[in-house]
Design an enzyme around this catalytic site. Structure first.
Site, mmCIF file in Angstrom:
data_model
loop_
_atom_site.group_PDB
_atom_site.id
_atom_site.type_symbol
_atom_site.label_atom_id
_atom_site.label_comp_id
_atom_site.label_asym_id
_atom_site.label_seq_id
_atom_site.Cartn_x
_atom_site.Cartn_y
_atom_site.Cartn_z
ATOM 1 N N ASP A 96 0.799 -1.226 0.000
ATOM 2 C CA ASP A 96 0.000 0.000 0.000
ATOM 3 C C ASP A 96 0.830 1.273 0.000
ATOM 4 O OD1 ASP A 96 -2.653 -0.932 -0.143
ATOM 5 O OD2 ASP A 96 -2.556 -1.583 1.933
ATOM 6 N N ASP A 152 -7.036 -4.763 -3.855
ATOM 7 C CA ASP A 152 -6.684 -3.385 -3.529
ATOM 8 C C ASP A 152 -5.459 -2.910 -4.305
ATOM 9 O OD1 ASP A 152 -7.821 -5.037 -1.462
ATOM 10 O OD2 ASP A 152 -7.686 -3.382 -0.045
#
Length: 377
Positions: A96, A152
């Site tokens: 991320d 994601d």
């Protein structure tokens, strides 16, 4: 949906956003951490390496772009510099890093040519590229999850596309495209629904299992994952021109729209039981941005349903789930971390507000894409 009507809505919302987010920024000045969620009307502390921390700085830059108010820039820079502590302990970081640095440090570099911001962003691109498994996927998390990838990551790929443009090295882009291709094959189902997690054999790349993850169960349809996919594939199309990515974004978007038309309030999982009602407005806000991105790439004859759906999502959130008072520094309420995460059900989350604000900025005509801040708009 009449675009003039939505522009007037966005202009009214801009006025509310400036007042609300100045309050939020003042509240953030009083705490030694980066805002994530709220508790009892105050910002709630989260560790410095938490994956959402880039959204605070990005939110402040969005507001600076929207209003020109230098207070938002000051808040963004403060947050970016605080996150250097996370870079010092880079072994705790994961896939991320795009969320964490591209949309704040990459944006600051594009706006101000700040060399430290460039270095932060490029370092994180190298960290993300280092997570690539040559079998075709980017490893999501640390620990024992060696062969795990998650939907994601489609939204972290723009960091790699940025790095290729910035350095002239195609390896970053090629890694991103390999991961996107694997995601089409193993995450996106024929009806446009998506897996959240896929477990691969890290030695061979063989598909092992698709756990339920943050959705209701394996085989269900976690809405935030759907939103990551439809926006992420649209961005990959923008940055590569590969038509399969746009086709995939449209397929996922069609499923999202068909599943949302009852009241345009986004549940945590489209395939969860009717009761209890668990909403996730973060998913709705992400999807609204992604739907507008998709509309940008379609001809006039095809784009209207996607623009309309984005507007319906935004207006439903504004009417039913937005708090414009100073009782809390967060805007969107009833966001959900995961279907089975009781403490994380119906809370506020900074990235929900970020995507809501990004969508309003798009409606106001902003041409700066935070997911590709160096691109001429």
């Amino acid at each position: 949906m009449n675009r003039e009507t939505m522009l007037k809505w966005a202009q009214r919302t801009k006025e509310k956003l400036e007042k609300k987010m100045l309050f939020a920024a003042r509240q953030a000045e009083c705490v030694p951490f980066i805002p994530y969620s709220t508790e009892n009307g105050k910002w709630k502390e989260i560790e410095i390496d938490w994956w959402t921390n880039g959204f605070w700085g990005a939110t402040m830059w969005q507001m600076q772009q929207m209003t020109g108010n230098p207070a938002f820039r000051e808040a963004a820079v403060r947050g970016e510099e605080m996150m250097d502590d996370a870079l010092k302990n880079f072994e705790t970081l994961h896939h991320d890093v795009g969320f964490m640095w591209l949309i704040q440090s990459g944006v600051r570099y594009a706006l101000e040519k700040n060399e430290d911001s460039r270095k932060r962003t490029l370092l994180c691109a190298n960290l993300l590229a280092g997570r690539f498994n040559p079998n075709g996927f980017i490893r999501a998390w640390n620990g024992d999850a060696i062969g795990w990838a998650i939907i994601d990551c489609m939204m972290n790929l723009p960091l790699l596309y940025w790095a290729s443009r910035e350095t002239g090295d195609p390896r970053y882009r090629l890694i991103a495209m390999r991961h996107a291709d694997t995601t089409i094959k193993h995450f996106v189902r024929p009806d446009g629904s998506c897996n959240h997690i896929v477990m691969f054999d890290p030695e061979t790349g063989e598909f092992i299992h698709n756990p339920g993850g943050q959705g209701y169960e394996s085989g269900s349809s976690w809405t935030r994952g759907q939103a990551w996919a439809l926006y992420g594939f649209a961005l990959s199309y923008r940055m590569t021109g590969k038509k399969e990515y746009l086709d995939t974004a449209v397929k996922v978007a069609d499923y999202f729209i068909a599943s949302s038309q009852n009241n345009w309030l986004t549940p945590c999982d489209f395939r969860a039981p009717a009761e209890p009602v668990i909403l996730d407005n973060a998913a709705g806000a992400i999807a609204a941005c992604g739907l507008m991105e998709i509309a940008d790439h379609l001809g006039a004859a095809r784009q209207q349903p996607y623009f309309d759906a984005a507007c319906n999502l935004l207006q439903a959130m504004d009417e039913h789930c937005a708090d414009w008072t100073e009782n809390t520094p967060a805007i969107l309420q009833k966001c959900t971390v995961a279907y089975h995460d009781q403490p994380g059900i119906h809370i506020s989350m900074i990235y929900a507000d970020y995507f809501f604000i990004e969508a309003v900025n798009r409606l106001l005509g902003s041409k700066m894409l935070f997911w590709g801040p160096d691109l001429a708009q």
